[in-house]
Write an enzyme that holds these catalytic residues in place. Structure first.
Site, PDB file in Angstrom:
ATOM      1  N   GLU A 320      34.206  39.061  42.190  1.00  0.00           N
ATOM      2  CA  GLU A 320      34.305  38.802  40.808  1.00  0.00           C
ATOM      3  C   GLU A 320      34.538  40.168  39.997  1.00  0.00           C
ATOM      4  O   GLU A 320      35.642  39.944  38.902  1.00  0.00           O
ATOM      5  CB  GLU A 320      33.011  38.359  40.510  1.00  0.00           C
ATOM      6  CG  GLU A 320      32.642  37.049  40.973  1.00  0.00           C
ATOM      7  CD  GLU A 320      31.297  36.941  41.461  1.00  0.00           C
ATOM      8  OE1 GLU A 320      30.961  35.705  41.951  1.00  0.00           O
ATOM      9  OE2 GLU A 320      30.391  37.658  41.141  1.00  0.00           O
ATOM     10  N   ASP A 482      21.920  34.801  43.471  1.00  0.00           N
ATOM     11  CA  ASP A 482      21.120  34.435  42.327  1.00  0.00           C
ATOM     12  C   ASP A 482      19.681  35.040  42.790  1.00  0.00           C
ATOM     13  O   ASP A 482      18.993  35.644  41.821  1.00  0.00           O
ATOM     14  CB  ASP A 482      21.175  32.861  42.433  1.00  0.00           C
ATOM     15  CG  ASP A 482      22.083  32.306  42.580  1.00  0.00           C
ATOM     16  OD1 ASP A 482      22.944  32.457  41.288  1.00  0.00           O
ATOM     17  OD2 ASP A 482      22.727  31.791  43.423  1.00  0.00           O
TER      18      ASP A 482
END
Length: 501
Positions: A320, A482
């Site tokens: 990302e 996460d």
């Protein structure tokens, strides 16, 4: 016989001498015993113990966490087994921002499979996606496993299971099976319940697996989905409306990446909706943005310009980060896509410095960035993590970095906090020599397992680095990002001195 002169030969002083001796003996024993214990400790155990020492609880803790907007059920299968069932051999490897056929899926999967890199792509063709679901769920040899999925739900799940004193309020499309899989302490928004679960196909693969002529260099996963609700305007509006109802002390926004599959006009409107609502959030309530995998350069550029400057904290991985630098003309943008664990630390530092200085807050009232909010970035990849901070609003940074690093290997090995198996973990960064951390100031990292975290400043920006213990034989690959971000955020401390900008 020699005798000590008065007053050293008094009975009182003899008692003093003996008391000093008796006090020194156990101290010396403890001192040398500790040194021996540290010298014989394994590298993995020494790193973990060091993290434990720096993981001090923040004095101002997050007790009410609100998170949205994506929730689904993950159907976890062997990626290689499912690909072999598709009979799509002969397709060339290559990335596509959106999938429209079995061949598109196969080519994009092997593109990332050959690099051992995680990725997520939307399947635009509903019939093809239903075919994947049928193959994944009806073939006995594939053996699907069902887990709660979606970044928001996984984030809330980690908070509920590991931080029971914090109330997690989840806003997202929750179907019947997702509702059953969620931790019972998670507070749900009934306004976003759906009749049928949204499914994500998780194609996991292990290091060394072979698909055709390709060999995976690392264990990872590829995700494909055909979501209808997670990025809908209704869910976005419900999420921001619920802020006044729940009154959180921290907000976590995830699932923005799912909008990239929609028509440009639709996603533009949704990004405007998100930005408008972000600007209305009280500055004393921190907003953390957890980024997911994207493949459309135009959409990633819009997220970079319209969303990232208006959150206080950002969590992302190497894929990302490198994609953002590519679309934003930042340093080393040509590194995308990155093979697992191969990007040099000093290149990541340059990317992070560029990201925070161009899209983060600047206290100078004359700066164009004065009204931006971003001051904290948590970067994580397979072999190391970096924490970056600017300003004084965020603190307890070392504890926050250590908390995220500690959970990474344990989560991959499917171990809880009380059952660390050090033989299952290994260090893959820094043990064989020195590492260049920051080329601009010649900052070098010398590995010390008893003090693995190092920090430095570049102008007014703080950097912190730590190697990570990598699971040798990972059992789980989905949800690790996460868990890392959630654990790190819960050890962070946020306090804004000025309540208005």
């Amino acid at each position: 016989m020699f005798k000590l002169p008065f007053p050293f030969n008094s009975p009182y002083n003899y008692l003093l001498y003996w008391s000093i001796v008796f006090a020194a003996v156990p101290w010396l024993y403890s001192y040398f015993n500790d040194h021996h214990r540290l010298a014989t400790m394994t590298i993995e155990k020494a790193i973990t113990k060091s993290w434990d020492r720096v993981m001090t609880q923040p004095s101002i803790k997050f007790r009410r966490l609100m998170i949205g907007i994506n929730c689904n059920v993950d159907v976890v299968v062997s990626g290689v087994s499912l690909m072999n069932k598709l009979n799509a051999s002969g397709v060339d490897a290559g990335d596509k921002s959106q999938l429209n056929s079995v061949n598109d899926l196969y080519g994009t999967f092997i593109h990332f499979f050959s690099k051992g890199a995680p990725a997520e792509r939307y399947m635009a063709d509903e019939d093809t996606f239903q075919l994947l679901v049928k193959i994944a769920t009806e073939h006995r040899e594939i053996k699907p496993m069902y887990h709660i999925g979606g970044n928001a739900a996984l984030f809330a799940q980690k908070i509920a299971s590991s931080f029971p004193l914090t109330i997690a309020f989840l806003v997202g499309p929750i179907g019947p099976r997702a509702n059953a899989l969620l931790h019972p302490s998670i507070v749900r928004n009934n306004s976003t319940r759906i009749a049928e679960d949204e499914l994500h196909i998780i194609l996991e693969y292990k290091q060394g697996e072979i698909l055709g002529e390709y060999v995976s260099p690392a264990s990872s996963r590829f995700i494909t989905s055909h979501d209808q609700f997670s990025s809908s305007s209704i869910v976005i509006e419900m999420f921001f409306k619920a802020i006044a109802q729940f009154r959180p002390d921290v907000i976590v926004l995830t699932g923005v990446h799912l909008m990239e599959s929609q028509p440009n006009s639709v996603r533009q409107e949704k990004l405007r909706l998100i930005k408008r609502n972000l600007l209305q959030v009280d500055p004393i309530i921190p907003i953390h943005l957890h980024i997911g995998s994207m493949g459309d350069p135009s959409f990633a550029s819009e997220v970079l310009q319209r969303v990232i400057p208006f959150v206080d904290s950002l969590g992302l991985n190497e894929q990302e980060l490198s994609f953002f630098t590519k679309v934003g003309n930042g340093p080393f943008g040509n590194q995308y896509p990155i093979s697992a664990g191969t990007i040099h630390v000093h290149k990541v530092v340059e990317m992070l410095y560029w990201l925070l200085t161009n899209f983060g807050n600047d206290k100078d009232p004359d700066s164009k960035n004065y009204n931006y909010r971003l001051e904290r970035i948590h970067f994580h990849c397979l072999t190391y993590h970096i924490m970056v901070s600017r300003g004084s609003d965020w603190s307890n940074l070392a504890a926050s970095l250590a908390a995220g690093a500690r959970v990474a290997g344990r989560q991959a090995c499917n171990r809880d906090a009380e059952k660390t198996d050090y033989e299952m973990l290994e260090v893959r960064t820094g043990t064989s020599g020195k590492i260049l951390l920051d080329k601009s100031i010649d900052k070098i990292y010398e590995f010390d397992p008893h003090n693995p975290i190092v920090s430095w400043m570049r102008n007014d920006i703080i950097f912190m680095f730590t190697p990570v213990l990598v699971c040798k034989f990972p059992i789980r690959t989905v949800g690790i990002d996460d868990a890392i971000s959630a654990s790190s955020l819960m050890y962070a401390q946020y306090y804004k001195m000025e309540k208005t900008r």
